[in-house]
Design a protein around this motif. Structure first.
Motif, PDB file in Angstrom:
ATOM      1  N   SER A   1      -5.343   1.189  11.236  1.00  0.00           N
ATOM      2  CA  SER A   1      -5.034  -0.140  10.702  1.00  0.00           C
ATOM      3  C   SER A   1      -3.548  -0.260  10.412  1.00  0.00           C
ATOM      4  CB  SER A   1      -5.825  -0.381   9.407  1.00  0.00           C
ATOM      5  OG  SER A   1      -5.344   0.443   8.378  1.00  0.00           O
ATOM      6  N   ASP A   2      -3.102  -1.481  10.380  1.00  0.00           N
ATOM      7  CA  ASP A   2      -1.728  -1.748   9.948  1.00  0.00           C
ATOM      8  C   ASP A   2      -1.647  -3.212   9.510  1.00  0.00           C
ATOM      9  OD1 ASP A   2       0.940   0.122  10.443  1.00  0.00           O
ATOM     10  OD2 ASP A   2       1.400  -1.992  10.116  1.00  0.00           O
ATOM     11  N   GLY A   3      -0.699  -3.493   8.640  1.00  0.00           N
ATOM     12  CA  GLY A   3      -0.548  -4.862   8.159  1.00  0.00           C
ATOM     13  C   GLY A   3       0.403  -5.679   9.008  1.00  0.00           C
TER      14      GLY A   3
ATOM     15  N   ILE B   1       8.244   6.939  14.865  1.00  0.00           N
ATOM     16  CA  ILE B   1       7.393   8.063  14.464  1.00  0.00           C
ATOM     17  C   ILE B   1       8.027   8.693  13.227  1.00  0.00           C
ATOM     18  CG2 ILE B   1       6.394  10.252  15.194  1.00  0.00           C
ATOM     19  CD1 ILE B   1       6.868   9.306  18.103  1.00  0.00           C
ATOM     20  N   TRP B   2       7.335   8.632  12.110  1.00  0.00           N
ATOM     21  CA  TRP B   2       7.867   9.141  10.851  1.00  0.00           C
ATOM     22  C   TRP B   2       7.405  10.572  10.638  1.00  0.00           C
ATOM     23  CZ3 TRP B   2      11.085   6.173   7.631  1.00  0.00           C
ATOM     24  CH2 TRP B   2      11.328   4.887   8.095  1.00  0.00           C
ATOM     25  N   PRO B   3       8.191  11.355   9.864  1.00  0.00           N
ATOM     26  CA  PRO B   3       7.884  12.791   9.735  1.00  0.00           C
ATOM     27  C   PRO B   3       6.477  13.071   9.207  1.00  0.00           C
ATOM     28  CG  PRO B   3       9.816  12.196   8.384  1.00  0.00           C
ATOM     29  CD  PRO B   3       9.434  10.979   9.171  1.00  0.00           C
TER      30      PRO B   3
ATOM     31  N   PRO C   1      -3.614  -5.913   6.031  1.00  0.00           N
ATOM     32  CA  PRO C   1      -2.569  -5.904   4.992  1.00  0.00           C
ATOM     33  C   PRO C   1      -3.221  -5.510   3.666  1.00  0.00           C
ATOM     34  CG  PRO C   1      -2.711  -8.041   6.142  1.00  0.00           C
ATOM     35  CD  PRO C   1      -3.945  -7.274   6.474  1.00  0.00           C
ATOM     36  N   TRP C   2      -2.631  -4.568   2.963  1.00  0.00           N
ATOM     37  CA  TRP C   2      -3.263  -4.038   1.735  1.00  0.00           C
ATOM     38  C   TRP C   2      -3.425  -5.154   0.689  1.00  0.00           C
ATOM     39  CZ3 TRP C   2       1.140   0.087   1.717  1.00  0.00           C
ATOM     40  CH2 TRP C   2       1.016   0.879   2.869  1.00  0.00           C
ATOM     41  N   GLU C   3      -2.511  -6.094   0.705  1.00  0.00           N
ATOM     42  CA  GLU C   3      -2.518  -7.157  -0.310  1.00  0.00           C
ATOM     43  C   GLU C   3      -3.746  -8.050  -0.177  1.00  0.00           C
ATOM     44  OE1 GLU C   3      -0.163  -6.390   1.736  1.00  0.00           O
ATOM     45  OE2 GLU C   3       1.604  -5.861   0.552  1.00  0.00           O
ATOM     46  N   SER C   4      -4.198  -8.294   1.068  1.00  0.00           N
ATOM     47  CA  SER C   4      -5.263  -9.281   1.259  1.00  0.00           C
ATOM     48  C   SER C   4      -6.594  -8.664   1.680  1.00  0.00           C
ATOM     49  CB  SER C   4      -4.812 -10.323   2.299  1.00  0.00           C
ATOM     50  OG  SER C   4      -4.502  -9.666   3.503  1.00  0.00           O
TER      51      SER C   4
ATOM     52  N   GLY D   1      -3.166   8.650   5.506  1.00  0.00           N
ATOM     53  CA  GLY D   1      -1.997   7.781   5.418  1.00  0.00           C
ATOM     54  C   GLY D   1      -0.746   8.634   5.545  1.00  0.00           C
ATOM     55  N   ALA D   2       0.180   8.213   6.381  1.00  0.00           N
ATOM     56  CA  ALA D   2       1.433   8.958   6.564  1.00  0.00           C
ATOM     57  C   ALA D   2       2.601   8.050   6.238  1.00  0.00           C
ATOM     58  CB  ALA D   2       1.545   9.459   8.013  1.00  0.00           C
ATOM     59  N   ASP D   3       3.429   8.501   5.320  1.00  0.00           N
ATOM     60  CA  ASP D   3       4.619   7.740   4.922  1.00  0.00           C
ATOM     61  C   ASP D   3       4.275   6.302   4.536  1.00  0.00           C
ATOM     62  OD1 ASP D   3       7.236   8.716   4.530  1.00  0.00           O
ATOM     63  OD2 ASP D   3       7.228   9.469   6.582  1.00  0.00           O
TER      64      ASP D   3
ATOM     65  N   ILE E   1      -4.602   4.231   7.170  1.00  0.00           N
ATOM     66  CA  ILE E   1      -3.872   3.031   6.733  1.00  0.00           C
ATOM     67  C   ILE E   1      -2.414   3.154   7.167  1.00  0.00           C
ATOM     68  CG2 ILE E   1      -5.314   2.341   4.779  1.00  0.00           C
ATOM     69  CD1 ILE E   1      -3.581   4.071   2.990  1.00  0.00           C
ATOM     70  N   GLY E   2      -1.801   2.029   7.508  1.00  0.00           N
ATOM     71  CA  GLY E   2      -0.390   2.038   7.932  1.00  0.00           C
ATOM     72  C   GLY E   2      -0.167   2.954   9.120  1.00  0.00           C
ATOM     73  N   SER E   3      -0.951   2.762  10.172  1.00  0.00           N
ATOM     74  CA  SER E   3      -1.004   3.750  11.267  1.00  0.00           C
ATOM     75  C   SER E   3       0.215   3.769  12.184  1.00  0.00           C
ATOM     76  CB  SER E   3      -2.252   3.510  12.128  1.00  0.00           C
ATOM     77  OG  SER E   3      -3.401   3.536  11.343  1.00  0.00           O
TER      78      SER E   3
HETATM   79  C1  LIG Z   1       6.979   4.145   7.253  1.00  0.00           C
HETATM   80  S1  LIG Z   1       5.827   3.432   8.325  1.00  0.00           S
HETATM   81  C2  LIG Z   1       4.800   4.845   8.726  1.00  0.00           C
HETATM   82  C3  LIG Z   1       4.080   4.655  10.031  1.00  0.00           C
HETATM   83  C4  LIG Z   1       3.224   5.840  10.457  1.00  0.00           C
HETATM   84  N1  LIG Z   1       2.146   6.079   9.507  1.00  0.00           N
HETATM   85  C5  LIG Z   1       4.072   7.075  10.613  1.00  0.00           C
HETATM   86  O1  LIG Z   1       4.083   7.905   9.669  1.00  0.00           O
HETATM   87  O2  LIG Z   1       4.729   7.247  11.648  1.00  0.00           O
HETATM   88  C6  LIG Z   1       4.773   2.520   7.232  1.00  0.00           C
HETATM   89  C7  LIG Z   1       3.638   1.800   7.918  1.00  0.00           C
HETATM   90  O3  LIG Z   1       2.836   1.153   6.936  1.00  0.00           O
HETATM   91  C8  LIG Z   1       2.662  -0.211   7.291  1.00  0.00           C
HETATM   92  N2  LIG Z   1       2.621  -0.977   6.014  1.00  0.00           N
HETATM   93  C9  LIG Z   1       3.587  -1.070   5.092  1.00  0.00           C
HETATM   94  N3  LIG Z   1       3.215  -1.877   4.095  1.00  0.00           N
HETATM   95  C10 LIG Z   1       1.973  -2.313   4.396  1.00  0.00           C
HETATM   96  C11 LIG Z   1       1.049  -3.201   3.756  1.00  0.00           C
HETATM   97  N4  LIG Z   1       1.352  -3.771   2.598  1.00  0.00           N
HETATM   98  N5  LIG Z   1      -0.146  -3.416   4.350  1.00  0.00           N
HETATM   99  C12 LIG Z   1      -0.462  -2.792   5.506  1.00  0.00           C
HETATM  100  N6  LIG Z   1       0.384  -1.985   6.182  1.00  0.00           N
HETATM  101  C13 LIG Z   1       1.587  -1.740   5.635  1.00  0.00           C
HETATM  102  C14 LIG Z   1       3.878  -0.569   8.103  1.00  0.00           C
HETATM  103  O4  LIG Z   1       3.644  -1.689   8.966  1.00  0.00           O
HETATM  104  C15 LIG Z   1       4.128   0.722   8.868  1.00  0.00           C
HETATM  105  O5  LIG Z   1       3.401   0.780  10.055  1.00  0.00           O
END
Ligand SMILES: C[S@@+](CC[C@H](N)C(=O)[O-])C[C@H]1O[C@@H](n2cnc3c(N)ncnc32)[C@H](O)[C@@H]1O
Length: 368
Positions: free
Chosen positions: A203-205, A155-157, A244-247, A263-265, A181-183
């Motif tokens: 979503s998450d990659g 869990i990120w800040p 994944p953001w790339e694809s 989006g968080a962190d 994104i990046g949940s």
């Molecule tokens: C630092 S973590 C933050 C997670 C959550 N949002 C939080 O704040 O607790 C970054 C998140 O983004 C996802 N992520 C990073 N790069 C990504 C990418 N290129 N495509 C999709 N997801 C990505 C990671 O898998 C991770 O779950």
């Protein structure tokens, strides 16, 4: 209501904070500071009895190596203070000594259940003197290993910040279609479902992060949907996407059509940032006339993104801003103007001041 909600019988303010900090698995020194606050400066027998009743005697519900390290610190602190340590605390510590070897806390693949409590003051928002009257608790399976491949299972800040924001300003998110994104562990999604967003898509990659996220949604009594059907929405339904953001393809992103992107962190890897900005540009640039009339005749608001971030590397952050500028994204820092109510004051390891809140919209509108 989808999320697990406990209404805890009234506890004095500092005792509620102590228990919430233990449930969230705050570091031992933070627990000691709360325990001292409860005893007005020392860890009295009364405080120890409270800890015994609410925490140590129920140790089956907690992660034992965590309790062991807290108990060790607790006993040391009381002894240093020349206080009296309850016999049952010594006895439990002796049991732990024989059952758990030091170091089991740091196991690489260990998963633990943290319980994040949001303490709502009684109708008085940010007034510090109010007692906490309503408690919302989300159990979340997390990794003990934040960095080694388990980034998304911690869990990120910024997700704590966005969660406080959603719960303290529900009017911004209720009845809105929200896409994250990046949940990671899914905490933001749980809060969105709690305030009744009309649609919640997470979503998450990373596939193992996605599996852990689904587990957390189920742990909190939400129904998980993995594909993207249109039509009737069940309010307890949350969608999870591997994205994944790339694809991510343009058409896949255009199908989502969210009102709000969160989006968080997510701003930390310079290699991913061009893909992240591309994704935001597509999501925020709907193929429809912004502010034109919608089906029910009301003006449709342009989609907006709320991105919370901790700036760990200023060059990376500035790179994100310059990419956003090139893509004609309008990025406004709302940190000083849109503040959440402090619902997790007990979490001393979380420093809200580290988090910046960005509001992003697209200035380049495509009319379809
Ligand atoms: C630092 S973590 C933050 C997670 C959550 N949002 C939080 O704040 O607790 C970054 C998140 O983004 C996802 N992520 C990073 N790069 C990504 C990418 N290129 N495509 C999709 N997801 C990505 C990671 O898998 C991770 O779950």
């Amino acid at each position: 209501m989808a999320a697990e909600q406990h209404l805890v019988p009234f506890l004095p303010h500092c005792h509620q904070h102590l228990i919430s900090a233990i449930l969230a698995m705050e570091p031992s020194h933070c627990l000691i500071s709360h325990a001292k606050e409860c005893g007005r400066g020392s860890i009295t027998e009364q405080v120890q009895n409270f800890l015994w009743d609410h925490c140590f005697s129920k140790h089956v519900d907690f992660y034992a190596p965590y309790l062991k390290s807290f108990l060790k610190k607790l006993i040391t602190e009381i002894e240093l203070d020349h206080g009296y340590v309850l016999d049952q605390l010594y006895e439990l510590y002796a049991q732990y000594m024989t059952s758990f070897k030091d170091g089991s806390l740091g196991k690489r693949d260990a998963r633990i259940c943290k319980r994040i409590s949001f303490l709502f003051p009684d109708g008085c928002s940010e007034n510090r003197s109010c007692s906490d009257s309503r408690v919302l608790v989300f159990p979340l399976q997390c990794s003990l290993n934040m960095l080694e491949g388990d980034t998304g299972c911690s869990i990120w800040p910024s997700s704590l910040f966005l969660s406080e924001l959603i719960l303290s300003h529900p009017e911004l998110f209720s009845n809105k279609s929200c896409f994250e994104i990046g949940s990671g562990v899914g905490l933001v999604g749980l809060c969105l479902a709690h305030v009744k967003a009309s649609k919640v898509i997470l979503s998450d990659g990373d596939l193992s992060t996605l599996a852990n996220m689904k587990l957390n949604l189920e742990l909190n009594n939400l129904n998980v949907e993995t594909d993207m059907p249109q039509g009737n929405q069940d309010s307890s339904m949350v969608k999870c996407m591997h994205l994944p953001w790339e694809s991510a393809s343009e058409s896949e992103l255009q199908d989502i059509m969210p009102d709000i992107v969160l989006g968080a962190d997510v701003i930390y890897d310079p290699l991913c940032l061009p893909h992240l900005v591309r994704l935001l540009t597509i999501l925020l640039n709907r193929m429809e006339p912004h502010n034109g009339p919608s089906l029910n005749g009301l003006a449709k608001e342009a989609p907006v993104a709320y991105i919370a971030c901790v700036i760990r590397n200023i060059e990376t952050f500035n790179f994100f801003l310059s990419l956003g500028d090139q893509a004609k994204l309008d990025i406004v820092d709302l940190t000083d103007s849109l503040k959440p109510v402090k619902l997790i004051r007990y979490m001393q390891s979380y420093n809200e001041a580290d988090v910046r809140l960005l509001r992003i919209t697209c200035t380049r509108t495509i009319t379809g």
